[in-house]
Design an enzyme around this catalytic site. Sequence first.
Site, short mmCIF file in Angstrom:
data_model
loop_
_atom_site.label_atom_id
_atom_site.label_comp_id
_atom_site.label_asym_id
_atom_site.label_seq_id
_atom_site.Cartn_x
_atom_site.Cartn_y
_atom_site.Cartn_z
CB SER A 236 -1.01 -0.01 1.40
OG SER A 236 -1.57 1.19 1.41
CB SER A 237 1.97 3.45 -2.48
OG SER A 237 1.93 2.64 -3.63
CB SER A 238 3.74 7.08 0.56
OG SER A 238 3.39 8.28 1.10
#
Length: 385
Positions: A99-101
Site C-alpha cells: 500500500s503506497s504512501s
Amino acid sequence: MQAPPDYMDRLLAALDPEKAGDISEFVKDAVRTVPRHLFVPHVGLVDPYGREPYLIDRRTDPSAWWDAVGSVEPIVTQLDDGRTPLAAAPPSYNSSSSSSSPATVADFLNHLAPEPGMRVLDVGTGTGWTAGLLSHLAGQENVVSIEVDQAVSDEAAKNLAAAGLRPHLVVGDGAAGYPALGPYDRIHVTCGIRDIPYAWVEQCRPEAVIVLPWHPGFGASHALRLEVLGDGTAQGRVVGGAAYMMMRSQRLRPDREPEQEEDRRDYWSALDPRALDALSAGADLAISALTGLHSHVQSYPEGDGERLRMWVSDPGDARRWAIAVWRPGQTRHAVHQVGDRPVWDEVLHAYARWVELGEPHWSDFGVTVTQDGTRIWLGSPENVL
C-alpha cells in the site's frame, strides 16, 4: 475496532505532509469516500524511510495498526512474490506488493487529473486502493486495473467489493496494457518502469495523460507525466520523485561473474562513491540518459566501522559491471571492474558532463516516447541527451 475519531484528519494530512494545499479537493473527496484502511490487510510491514521496518497486526495491536494506516508510510503487503510470509521478513527482503504512501498516491492522482466518464487503465492493482480511488473519480465502469499476480488481484477484488466497488480487474503483464477495453484517456502506473512500453501510447486517445514512476537506471526514481500527441508519440516532463517496486517483467537480472579472468580489472578511484550516491536527481537523470547504466548501493558494518559499496551495471549484459568501495579513512577507493565495457569510467564522464551543462535540475528534463524507444531531453524535445 472502529476507526479512531481523528483517523480521517490524519489520513488527509498524510496526503500532503510538506506542501499544504497542493492536493485537489477532488482527490481529497475520493480519499474520504474510499479510505485507505479498507485496503490494508490485518498484518502489514511498515517500511519507514531511514528507520527499521516493523510489523503491524490489527488483531493484536489495533492502535498501532490504525496509526500506520493513517500515516504517510508505505505498508508492504507481500514479500518475494508471496514466497516469504510478512512475519518472517529477513533483515534484507524483497518487497513485491504494498500500500503506497498516501502522499505519493495523491500526488500521482493530482498529475493524472481523471474526470468522470474518462476511460482509465490502472497498471498494478496491488491492494486495490488506487483502483478504488479512480473508480470514485472516473466511474467504476470506466476503470480497468491490471495485476500480474493472481493472488494479489483476488485480494484486491475482495477489498474493492467490501468498499462497494467493482471496476474491471484483469490478470496479466501490465506492460502490454489491455487494448480490449481501450482506448484510454488516462493511464495510471503503480510500479517502477525502466523501459516505457509503447503499447500504452498506442492504446491511448490523443491528449491522453500517462503518469508513471520512472526508474531509468542510475540513482533516484522519478514521477513522469506524459501527454499523448496526435502523431502517435507521447511527451512530457519529470514532475517529482517517486520510488516504487519495479514491474516484474522489467526487474534486472542479478549481477554475475564473467567467465574469463582477463575481463576483470582492479584499480583505484579518487571519487568517493558516497558522493555519487548523494547526487541530486538532476545528476542521476543525466547519468541515466548518457550511459543507460543501472546503480544500487549497499551499506553494511565491517569491523568497528562501516563500508559502502556502489554497484554499476549494464542492464543489457550482466557480464558488464563494476563495484566501488568506500571505507572510513581512505582517500582513494577500490574499484573492481568486470567485462569489456568500462562502466565506472562512463559514470564519471557522465557526471562531469552534467557539471559542464550547468548542473541542471530534475525539472529541466523531459521524455519523448516513440515506437522506436524513449528519448531523454534537456530543456526542450529538440535537445536530446
